[in-house]
Design an enzyme around this catalytic site. Structure first.
Site, PDB file in Angstrom:
ATOM      1  N   ARG A   1     -12.676  -5.978   2.808  1.00 18.26           N
ATOM      2  CA  ARG A   1     -11.951  -4.714   2.937  1.00 18.26           C
ATOM      3  C   ARG A   1     -12.780  -3.597   2.312  1.00 18.26           C
ATOM      4  O   ARG A   1     -12.872  -2.487   2.844  1.00 18.26           O
ATOM      5  CB  ARG A   1     -10.575  -4.800   2.249  1.00 18.26           C
ATOM      6  CG  ARG A   1      -9.542  -5.680   2.940  1.00 18.26           C
ATOM      7  CD  ARG A   1      -9.025  -5.046   4.221  1.00 18.26           C
ATOM      8  NE  ARG A   1      -8.461  -3.726   4.001  1.00 18.26           N
ATOM      9  CZ  ARG A   1      -7.221  -3.481   3.583  1.00 18.26           C
ATOM     10  NH1 ARG A   1      -6.383  -4.473   3.367  1.00 18.26           N
ATOM     11  NH2 ARG A   1      -6.794  -2.242   3.416  1.00 18.26           N
TER      12      ARG A   1
ATOM     13  N   GLN B   1      -7.473  -3.704   7.980  1.00 17.97           N
ATOM     14  CA  GLN B   1      -7.408  -5.161   7.869  1.00 17.97           C
ATOM     15  C   GLN B   1      -8.084  -5.810   9.066  1.00 17.97           C
ATOM     16  O   GLN B   1      -8.807  -6.807   8.930  1.00 17.97           O
ATOM     17  CB  GLN B   1      -5.943  -5.607   7.781  1.00 17.97           C
ATOM     18  CG  GLN B   1      -5.788  -7.047   7.365  1.00 17.97           C
ATOM     19  CD  GLN B   1      -6.132  -7.248   5.890  1.00 17.97           C
ATOM     20  OE1 GLN B   1      -5.663  -6.516   5.040  1.00 17.97           O
ATOM     21  NE2 GLN B   1      -6.960  -8.238   5.586  1.00 17.97           N
TER      22      GLN B   1
ATOM     23  N   HIS C   1      -2.470  -1.809  11.111  1.00 22.40           N
ATOM     24  CA  HIS C   1      -3.251  -1.960   9.876  1.00 22.40           C
ATOM     25  C   HIS C   1      -4.725  -2.099  10.293  1.00 22.40           C
ATOM     26  O   HIS C   1      -5.325  -3.165  10.187  1.00 22.40           O
ATOM     27  CB  HIS C   1      -2.766  -3.192   9.107  1.00 22.40           C
ATOM     28  CG  HIS C   1      -3.176  -3.222   7.672  1.00 22.40           C
ATOM     29  ND1 HIS C   1      -3.962  -2.242   7.089  1.00 22.40           N
ATOM     30  CD2 HIS C   1      -2.906  -4.120   6.677  1.00 22.40           C
ATOM     31  CE1 HIS C   1      -4.147  -2.542   5.814  1.00 22.40           C
ATOM     32  NE2 HIS C   1      -3.529  -3.682   5.541  1.00 22.40           N
TER      33      HIS C   1
ATOM     34  N   CYS D   1      -3.866 -12.007   5.745  1.00 25.05           N
ATOM     35  CA  CYS D   1      -3.971 -10.600   5.350  1.00 25.05           C
ATOM     36  C   CYS D   1      -3.865 -10.432   3.834  1.00 25.05           C
ATOM     37  O   CYS D   1      -4.545  -9.596   3.254  1.00 25.05           O
ATOM     38  CB  CYS D   1      -2.845  -9.853   6.081  1.00 25.05           C
ATOM     39  SG  CYS D   1      -2.589  -8.170   5.592  1.00 25.05           S
TER      40      CYS D   1
ATOM     41  N   ASP E   1       0.141 -14.393   8.489  1.00 27.33           N
ATOM     42  CA  ASP E   1       0.572 -13.324   7.583  1.00 27.33           C
ATOM     43  C   ASP E   1       2.017 -13.641   7.176  1.00 27.33           C
ATOM     44  O   ASP E   1       2.642 -14.550   7.740  1.00 27.33           O
ATOM     45  CB  ASP E   1       0.472 -11.964   8.304  1.00 27.33           C
ATOM     46  CG  ASP E   1       0.579 -10.779   7.345  1.00 27.33           C
ATOM     47  OD1 ASP E   1       0.584 -10.990   6.116  1.00 27.33           O
ATOM     48  OD2 ASP E   1       0.690  -9.637   7.828  1.00 27.33           O
TER      49      ASP E   1
ATOM     50  N   ARG F   1      -0.680   5.113   3.386  1.00 29.02           N
ATOM     51  CA  ARG F   1       0.114   3.887   3.575  1.00 29.02           C
ATOM     52  C   ARG F   1       1.578   4.306   3.570  1.00 29.02           C
ATOM     53  O   ARG F   1       2.087   4.829   2.577  1.00 29.02           O
ATOM     54  CB  ARG F   1      -0.165   2.893   2.456  1.00 29.02           C
ATOM     55  CG  ARG F   1       0.843   1.773   2.422  1.00 29.02           C
ATOM     56  CD  ARG F   1       0.414   0.617   1.571  1.00 29.02           C
ATOM     57  NE  ARG F   1      -0.673  -0.100   2.206  1.00 29.02           N
ATOM     58  CZ  ARG F   1      -0.962  -1.386   1.966  1.00 29.02           C
ATOM     59  NH1 ARG F   1      -0.245  -2.080   1.108  1.00 29.02           N
ATOM     60  NH2 ARG F   1      -1.957  -1.973   2.575  1.00 29.02           N
TER      61      ARG F   1
HETATM   62  N1   CP Z   1      -3.798  -6.772   2.865  1.00 29.93           N
HETATM   63  C1   CP Z   1      -3.377  -5.658   2.255  1.00 29.93           C
HETATM   64  O1   CP Z   1      -3.278  -4.582   2.860  1.00 29.93           O
HETATM   65  O2   CP Z   1      -3.122  -5.828   0.926  1.00 29.93           O
HETATM   66  P1   CP Z   1      -2.327  -4.792   0.012  1.00 29.93           P
HETATM   67  O3   CP Z   1      -0.932  -4.688   0.596  1.00 29.93           O
HETATM   68  O4   CP Z   1      -2.323  -5.386  -1.373  1.00 29.93           O
HETATM   69  O5   CP Z   1      -3.030  -3.469   0.082  1.00 29.93           O
END
Ligand code: CP
Length: 318
Positions: A306, A147, A144, A278, A238, A117
């Site tokens: 997820r 997601q 992403h 999200c 989002d 990330r």
């Molecule tokens: N939706 C998502 O990626 O949540 P986080 O940022 O908490 O990982």
């Protein structure tokens, strides 16, 4: 608990493959990930966690905060009999103490996969270019994909199919939209996008989505949330300002005000339409409490999912 029966492993060649964006998976591979996720979810609910990754280690490189992604990757590796090694920016100085290329050259000697990330998508690409183990994008400024897989899995669970369904995106033209659009259209899900002027998805992504779309799949780009949700099976939103854009919050608030997903907007969608996000949500901004906590919200189902789609992806790729 005893494993009651063998897992049916989909016959796709994902072992050793990177998933930097949702486009790294073709339609058959995405369907395979969703199919294995469904098996793992069902088994997991009965307390049955097949140890498909026994002895394997996944490095989690996180430059940004996370609840869902961190918790689900770590829990997923535990369920699969492996281990997750969490390295954040403070402990490892990601890209500062050492380049992403050199981090990759080290990590590949110890671990069997890397989930990252980061802000710049170039960092994900640098890891993939220099690591001989699979790299999974756990969110970059560009995409992403995990997601998107969870959103599509949730939609499929709800309607027992994907082809012919329609998603309405209401809000910012961001990384989540890019992955969701590119994944959805490949599986025959049409997408209507309502973004404020100046916050649209880039033309290259829209063009790529058009090329990838399954026959009969429609992409509508409009700036009217009411028109976008008119035929939707799923309304998705989002945050108005993503991680790294915190300085733009005040400027964006008035621009995005009419893009709030609230009861009035949902009343313009078909009665069967559900809503997702999200997460984390900025309640009272892009979505109201009433909608997020209401009976049509599947946002927390998607958060659960997820875990299942990432376990599936890891089991196939590592
Ligand atoms: N939706 C998502 O990626 O949540 P986080 O940022 O908490 O990982």
């Amino acid at each position: 608990m005893e494993t009651s029966q063998a897992i049916e492993r989909p016959e796709v060649a994902l072992r050793g493959r990177d998933v930097l964006g949702i486009g790294d998976l073709d339609a058959r591979e995405m369907r395979a990930v969703l199919a294995l996720a469904a098996q793992l979810k069902e088994r997991g609910r009965a307390g049955d966690h097949p140890p498909l990754l026994e002895g394997k280690v996944l490095a989690l490189l996180f430059e940004k905060p996370s609840l869902r992604t961190h918790a689900t990757f770590e829990t997923g590796m535990f369920h699969l009999g492996g281990h997750a090694l969490y390295l954040d920016d403070r402990s490892a100085g990601l890209g500062r103490r050492e380049s992403y290329a050199d981090i990759a050259r080290n990590l590949e000697r110890w671990v069997q996969g890397i989930a990252v990330r980061t802000f710049a998508h170039a960092n994900v690409e640098a890891l993939a270019a220099h690591a001989r183990v699979p790299v999974i994008n756990a969110l970059s400024d560009w995409e992403h994909p995990c997601q998107a897989l969870a959103a599509l899995f949730t939609l499929q669970e709800r309607w027992e199919r994907l082809e012919g369904l329609r998603i309405a995106w209401v809000g910012d033209g961001n990384n989540v939209l890019r992955s969701l659009l590119l994944g959805a259209v490949r599986l025959g899900v049409s997408v209507a996008i309502a973004t404020p002027p100046g916050y649209e998805l880039d033309a290259a992504t829209l063009e790529e989505a058009g090329r990838r779309a399954a026959p009969g799949t429609v992409i509508d780009v409009i700036d009217d949330p009411v028109r976008a949700v008119r035929d939707a099976d799923l309304v998705y939103t989002d945050v108005w300002a993503s991680m790294g854009q915190e300085g733009e919050v005040e400027r964006r608030r008035p621009v995005f005000a009419r893009f709030q997903v609230n009861a009035a907007l949902l009343a313009r969608a078909p009665r069967h339409a559900v809503v997702s996000h999200c997460l984390p949500a900025h309640r009272g901004e892009e979505i109201t409490d009433e909608v997020l906590d209401g009976p049509r919200s599947v946002a927390f189902d998607e958060a659960e999912n997820r875990l299942h789609v990432q376990k599936s992806l890891l089991a196939l790729a590592l």
